[in-house]
Design a protein around this motif. Structure first.
Motif: not given
Length: 512
Positions: A347-349, A361-362, A369-373
């Motif tokens: 599962t990818t969010v 989008g990232y 909830k860490e972001r990967n830009y």
């Protein structure tokens, strides 16, 4: 001869000789007779494993190629697909019942509000009344368009992959949904016999059957002094990779199998799974998910979201405030309603929102909830970052590896063939790997009555991978601000093609 779409002749080797167009009349009468199918004795399937190597960029050591500057890649754990092939008559029985069930499914789903959300294994016209159907390019585009049209909102895209989909279909659920599609309380006896053939799995390992005849196969050969007649004879073949080259048509006859090989049959007694590879499996997968699709669509529609399922891949787009609720809901319905599983790693969010005036989008980590830009939405072979659509690099890499293998094989054939000048046969390579073979067209064959006249057939030359790239580029141009971004991704192939050509031609010169 005009035949129905379900009458599909296969040429792969199996138990018994392949069927031909001459068999059409008796086969049609046989498969359309419920009494015949009710009593039909299915031969065991033949099992093969298709292993696909996965190449991954080294994100740990961050080592780069000194010449190109690209990140070095490593071979990840290979993906193994278990494929089961039905005998030639059994395959047509499955194909006919696929036709019946598919018609009933389409009639039922046309009355449902989620009709347009289920896109795999269906013929969905591009426009109403069109004879051309949508493909994964169109399905991905409609998803990206929904995101783009709602860019004033903060969105979440959840992409989930059902674990071992075909291997885990619950037989009780399948039977219940099969009856639902037919609008019956129980399966008719002919349908039930087909159901048993798929759920009470009986199969033979292809290598074991091949070895039981000491590495020999039944092959088709021409008869001397006759250009029409053919004969079947058994010859030794070094390996299964030469089956096509030697025109192998069968491992053995049905009589030989019954006499010699019944001990090779493996019987599965599990309560889950249907064989992947049979003509009916794909349609049954959609039938199986009927209740799931209805409930998920209703839930997502109620919050103004978007739902699409392509076989075992599903995507949901909703506002970010519903993110955790929808993830939990999907997992619950997959497990308790569909009796399947979505592994957390599958599962990818992704999130889409305006950042510094740009809709972006990232990927985010579901728990932290860490972001990967650096990672954008990946779906059906495409990448969408909110601004542009690209084809995933893995598709280009696969095409290039195929190109390298073909050059290697062509060079080997040139070296060891009877051709005295030892040259690579270039036209086929140009057709398969360059823009010269990218045009799709109807195939014409010489007339049987007059060889100077060419008659149109029902077959098409579908082009090569570049055809797909050009089609994707045209379709996604509106999302790419009118630019040919996807087409530009393929520019390097022309140079790569000729670089390989020069390398292998120099090899031939050295070995002459």
């Amino acid at each position: 001869m005009e035949t129905e779409d379900w009458f599909k002749l296969k040429r792969y080797p199996h138990i018994g000789e392949p069927l031909s167009l001459k068999d059409y009349k008796w086969i049609k009468a046989y498969v359309e007779n419920p009494v015949s199918v009710k009593k039909h004795s299915f031969l065991p399937l033949i099992h093969k494993c298709i292993i696909k190597r996965k190449y991954r960029a080294d994100t740990v050591n961050l080592v780069r190629n000194k010449k190109t500057g690209e990140r070095m890649r490593f071979i990840d754990k290979p993906k193994v697909r278990h494929i089961y092939y039905a005998s030639h008559l059994d395959s047509i029985v499955f194909s006919y019942y696929n036709h019946l069930i598919s018609e009933a499914y389409e009639k039922l789903i046309a009355t449902k509000n989620f009709n347009e959300s289920i896109v795999a294994y269906r013929k969905i016209p591009i426009t109403k009344g069109s004879d051309k159907n949508k493909c994964n390019i169109d399905f991905a585009k409609s998803t990206f368009e929904f995101i783009k049209k709602n860019e004033e909102k903060k969105l979440t895209a959840i992409v989930a992959d059902v674990t071992a989909f075909f291997d885990n279909l619950d037989h009780k659920v399948l039977k219940k949904q099969w009856c639902k599609v037919l609008n019956l309380k129980t399966l008719p006896e002919d349908h039930y016999n087909v159901f048993k053939a798929l759920t009470k799995l009986r199969y033979v390992e292809s290598d074991q059957l091949f070895n039981s005849y000491k590495g020999s196969m039944l092959v088709e050969r021409g008869v001397p002094n006759s250009y029409k007649e053919k004969e079947i004879k058994r010859i030794e073949i070094e390996s299964n990779k030469y089956f096509k080259e030697k025109n192998a048509v069968a491992y053995c006859t049905k009589e030989e199998f019954i006499q010699n090989n019944l001990n090779l049959i493996i019987s599965g007694k599990n309560k889950k799974g249907i064989p992947q590879g049979s003509p009916i499996s794909a349609t049954l997968a959609n039938v199986y998910m009927l209740s799931f699709d209805q409930e998920v669509y209703d839930k997502v529609e109620a919050i103004g979201g978007y739902y699409q399922r392509y076989s075992d891949d599903l995507i949901i787009v909703c506002e970010q405030k519903y993110e955790d609720e929808i993830i939990k809901y999907i997992r619950d319905k997959v497990q308790n309603l569909a009796k399947l599983e979505i592994h957390p790693s599958k599962t990818t969010v992704y999130r889409f929102e305006e950042i510094n005036g740009i809709f972006k989008g990232y990927e985010i980590d579901e728990k932290s909830k860490e972001r990967n830009y650096n990672k954008s939405l990946e779906y059906l072979g495409f990448i969408f970052d909110g601004q542009r659509v690209l084809i995933k690099d893995s598709g280009f890499s696969k095409f290039y590896r195929s190109m390298k293998r073909s050059f290697k094989k062509s060079t080997s054939l040139a070296l060891y063939s009877k051709n005295p000048d030892k040259r690579i046969f270039k036209p086929k390579l140009y057709k398969r790997f360059t823009h010269r073979g990218a045009k799709r067209k109807l195939i014409y064959h010489p007339s049987k009555t007059d060889p100077t006249i060419y008659e149109r057939t029902k077959k098409y030359y579908w082009g090569n991978y570049l055809s797909y790239i050009y089609k994707a580029n045209d379709s996604m141009r509106s999302l790419n601000d009118g630019r040919d971004i996807i087409k530009r991704q393929s520019r390097k192939f022309w140079n790569q093609f000729h670089k390989l050509m020069r390398f292998h031609e120099s090899r031939l010169i050295k070995q002459k």
